[in-house]
Design an enzyme around this catalytic site. Structure first.
Site, PDB file in Angstrom:
ATOM      1  N   TYR A  25       0.855  -1.187   0.000  1.00 41.00           N
ATOM      2  CA  TYR A  25       0.000   0.000   0.000  1.00 41.00           C
ATOM      3  C   TYR A  25       0.890   1.236   0.000  1.00 41.00           C
ATOM      4  O   TYR A  25       0.597   2.230  -0.642  1.00 41.00           O
ATOM      5  CB  TYR A  25      -0.903   0.003   1.232  1.00 41.00           C
ATOM      6  CG  TYR A  25      -1.774  -1.217   1.320  1.00 41.00           C
ATOM      7  CD1 TYR A  25      -2.940  -1.299   0.551  1.00 41.00           C
ATOM      8  CD2 TYR A  25      -1.426  -2.289   2.123  1.00 41.00           C
ATOM      9  CE1 TYR A  25      -3.740  -2.417   0.600  1.00 41.00           C
ATOM     10  CE2 TYR A  25      -2.226  -3.413   2.183  1.00 41.00           C
ATOM     11  CZ  TYR A  25      -3.379  -3.482   1.423  1.00 41.00           C
ATOM     12  OH  TYR A  25      -4.165  -4.594   1.468  1.00 41.00           O
TER      13      TYR A  25
ATOM     14  N   ASN B  63     -13.791  -0.892  -3.878  1.00 46.27           N
ATOM     15  CA  ASN B  63     -13.757  -1.375  -5.240  1.00 46.27           C
ATOM     16  C   ASN B  63     -14.165  -2.848  -5.302  1.00 46.27           C
ATOM     17  O   ASN B  63     -13.508  -3.689  -4.739  1.00 46.27           O
ATOM     18  CB  ASN B  63     -12.326  -1.226  -5.752  1.00 46.27           C
ATOM     19  CG  ASN B  63     -12.270  -1.219  -7.256  1.00 46.27           C
ATOM     20  OD1 ASN B  63     -13.215  -1.609  -7.910  1.00 46.27           O
ATOM     21  ND2 ASN B  63     -11.163  -0.784  -7.774  1.00 46.27           N
TER      22      ASN B  63
ATOM     23  N   CYS C   3      -6.044  -7.559  -6.713  1.00 43.79           N
ATOM     24  CA  CYS C   3      -5.910  -6.905  -5.414  1.00 43.79           C
ATOM     25  C   CYS C   3      -5.110  -7.755  -4.441  1.00 43.79           C
ATOM     26  O   CYS C   3      -4.536  -7.252  -3.497  1.00 43.79           O
ATOM     27  CB  CYS C   3      -7.270  -6.670  -4.777  1.00 43.79           C
ATOM     28  SG  CYS C   3      -8.423  -5.806  -5.802  1.00 43.79           S
ATOM     29  N   HIS C   4      -5.098  -9.050  -4.673  1.00 46.18           N
ATOM     30  CA  HIS C   4      -4.414  -9.938  -3.733  1.00 46.18           C
ATOM     31  C   HIS C   4      -2.910  -9.749  -3.755  1.00 46.18           C
ATOM     32  O   HIS C   4      -2.208 -10.248  -2.900  1.00 46.18           O
ATOM     33  CB  HIS C   4      -4.756 -11.390  -4.087  1.00 46.18           C
ATOM     34  CG  HIS C   4      -4.407 -11.775  -5.468  1.00 46.18           C
ATOM     35  ND1 HIS C   4      -5.207 -11.460  -6.555  1.00 46.18           N
ATOM     36  CD2 HIS C   4      -3.334 -12.438  -5.951  1.00 46.18           C
ATOM     37  CE1 HIS C   4      -4.603 -11.939  -7.637  1.00 46.18           C
ATOM     38  NE2 HIS C   4      -3.482 -12.520  -7.309  1.00 46.18           N
TER      39      HIS C   4
ATOM     40  N   GLU D  58       0.551 -18.255  -7.305  1.00 47.25           N
ATOM     41  CA  GLU D  58       1.399 -17.500  -8.231  1.00 47.25           C
ATOM     42  C   GLU D  58       2.866 -17.604  -7.863  1.00 47.25           C
ATOM     43  O   GLU D  58       3.713 -16.969  -8.467  1.00 47.25           O
ATOM     44  CB  GLU D  58       0.968 -16.034  -8.242  1.00 47.25           C
ATOM     45  CG  GLU D  58      -0.447 -15.862  -8.761  1.00 47.25           C
ATOM     46  CD  GLU D  58      -0.860 -14.403  -8.807  1.00 47.25           C
ATOM     47  OE1 GLU D  58      -0.099 -13.559  -8.299  1.00 47.25           O
ATOM     48  OE2 GLU D  58      -1.929 -14.129  -9.347  1.00 47.25           O
TER      49      GLU D  58
END
Length: 92
Positions: free
Chosen positions: A13, A35, A43-44, A72
């Site tokens: 952030y 959102n 967003c993750h 990922e």
DNA sequence: AATGTGACAGAGG
DNA sequence: ACCTCTGCCACAT
């Protein structure tokens, strides 16, 4: 910003706020929370500066976030990213 | 206009 | 590692 994060990397952030030339870290998080585009925005991949996962509003919550990251290639241990230095994306 | 509350950060104990 | 402030910005009451 979030869409620019390559797969398998993460950002914080703070970094996002930094790129926006502001110190509104909280506002960034707030933006995510409100959102509801989670199907098309990764967003993750946005975590806290201290390496912890942070929160995740969409269904599945933090669990889901961990899974997505792990899937990922981002190792998470006890709610915190392991090799943070390796996977973090700073928008060179 | 005034508070209070967050997907946060940083300093201090 | 924990907890407690303070600073930050946007938004809801």
């Amino acid at each position: 910003m979030v869409c620019r994060i390559p797969k398998g990397r993460v950002t914080t952030y703070k970094i996002i706020a930094g790129q926006l030339n502001t110190r509104a870290y909280r506002a960034v998080g707030r933006a995510m929370a409100s959102n509801e585009n989670y199907p098309h925005i990764p967003c993750h991949r946005v975590i806290r500066n201290d390496g912890k996962i942070g929160n995740y509003t969409p269904p599945g919550g933090i669990k889901r976030k961990r899974e997505l990251l792990k899937k990922e290639g981002v190792m998470v241990k006890n709610g915190a990213v392991e090799n943070l230095k390796e996977v973090i994306y700073r928008y060179d």
